[in-house]
Design a protein around this motif. Structure first.
Motif, mmCIF file in Angstrom:
data_model
loop_
_atom_site.group_PDB
_atom_site.id
_atom_site.type_symbol
_atom_site.label_atom_id
_atom_site.label_comp_id
_atom_site.label_asym_id
_atom_site.label_seq_id
_atom_site.Cartn_x
_atom_site.Cartn_y
_atom_site.Cartn_z
ATOM 1 N N MET A 1 7.786 -38.224 34.136
ATOM 2 C CA MET A 1 7.308 -39.187 33.166
ATOM 3 C C MET A 1 5.805 -38.986 32.979
ATOM 4 O O MET A 1 5.066 -38.851 33.948
ATOM 5 N N PRO A 2 5.344 -38.979 31.722
ATOM 6 C CA PRO A 2 3.904 -38.881 31.492
ATOM 7 C C PRO A 2 3.171 -40.057 32.135
ATOM 8 O O PRO A 2 3.712 -41.148 32.244
ATOM 9 N N ARG A 3 1.968 -39.812 32.552
ATOM 10 C CA ARG A 3 1.158 -40.831 33.209
ATOM 11 C C ARG A 3 -0.074 -41.109 32.361
ATOM 12 O O ARG A 3 -0.675 -40.187 31.828
ATOM 13 N N TRP A 4 -0.434 -42.379 32.230
ATOM 14 C CA TRP A 4 -1.627 -42.771 31.472
ATOM 15 C C TRP A 4 -2.843 -42.169 32.159
ATOM 16 O O TRP A 4 -3.068 -42.384 33.347
ATOM 17 N N THR A 5 -3.613 -41.404 31.423
ATOM 18 C CA THR A 5 -4.867 -40.873 31.956
ATOM 19 C C THR A 5 -6.060 -41.409 31.183
ATOM 20 O O THR A 5 -7.109 -41.640 31.759
ATOM 21 N N SER A 6 -5.875 -41.592 29.870
ATOM 22 C CA SER A 6 -6.939 -42.158 29.043
ATOM 23 C C SER A 6 -6.376 -42.507 27.672
ATOM 24 O O SER A 6 -5.335 -41.994 27.257
ATOM 25 N N ARG A 7 -7.089 -43.340 26.980
ATOM 26 C CA ARG A 7 -6.697 -43.702 25.620
ATOM 27 C C ARG A 7 -6.730 -42.478 24.720
ATOM 28 O O ARG A 7 -5.845 -42.266 23.896
ATOM 29 N N LYS A 8 -7.740 -41.654 24.887
ATOM 30 C CA LYS A 8 -7.883 -40.451 24.061
ATOM 31 C C LYS A 8 -6.682 -39.520 24.241
ATOM 32 O O LYS A 8 -6.122 -39.014 23.268
ATOM 33 N N LEU A 13 -1.382 -37.457 22.307
ATOM 34 C CA LEU A 13 0.041 -37.248 22.545
ATOM 35 C C LEU A 13 0.875 -37.895 21.441
ATOM 36 O O LEU A 13 1.816 -37.290 20.915
ATOM 37 N N VAL A 14 0.535 -39.115 21.071
ATOM 38 C CA VAL A 14 1.259 -39.811 19.993
ATOM 39 C C VAL A 14 1.156 -39.004 18.700
ATOM 40 O O VAL A 14 2.158 -38.787 18.004
ATOM 41 N N ASP A 51 -4.549 -51.927 29.018
ATOM 42 C CA ASP A 51 -5.577 -51.884 30.045
ATOM 43 C C ASP A 51 -6.092 -50.447 30.122
ATOM 44 O O ASP A 51 -5.304 -49.509 30.270
ATOM 45 N N THR A 52 -7.388 -50.250 29.993
ATOM 46 C CA THR A 52 -7.928 -48.893 29.921
ATOM 47 C C THR A 52 -7.740 -48.096 31.209
ATOM 48 O O THR A 52 -7.671 -46.875 31.173
#
Length: 94
Positions: A1-8, A13-14, A51-52
């Motif tokens: 599963m992809p993991r949140w690393t940053s908003r950028k 990815l989106v 949440d950032t």
């Protein structure tokens, strides 16, 4: 599963997924026909309210829908596609 690393990274990815045939099929089959462009727009609005540090969503589906200019049902459809892609996990508190 992809993991949140940053908003950028999430936004990139989106955007990368938005034009793919696989996303179009998931939007049709899992997202009850949500347009891939609507899915992408919903995911970017969701990221605005995440949440950032963790990527955890801190807003209601109704709030996301208001910001998106769509119904809460559209947000639920978008989240269903995100879960199918492994981009979202629904956590129940209780």
């Amino acid at each position: 599963m992809p993991r949140w690393t940053s908003r950028k990274a999430y936004d990139a990815l989106v955007q990368a997924l938005a034009g793919t045939e696989g996303l179009r099929v998931l939007c049709r089959d899992v997202g009850s026909g949500i347009a891939p462009s609507t899915w992408a727009a919903a995911m970017l609005v969701i990221a605005e309210h995440a949440d950032t540090a963790t990527g955890e969503l801190r807003a209601s589906q109704e709030r996301i829908a208001d910001r998106l200019g769509r119904s809460p049902r559209t947000v639920r459809r978008a989240l269903a596609v995100a879960r199918a892609l492994g981009l979202a996990v629904e956590v129940y508190r209780g």
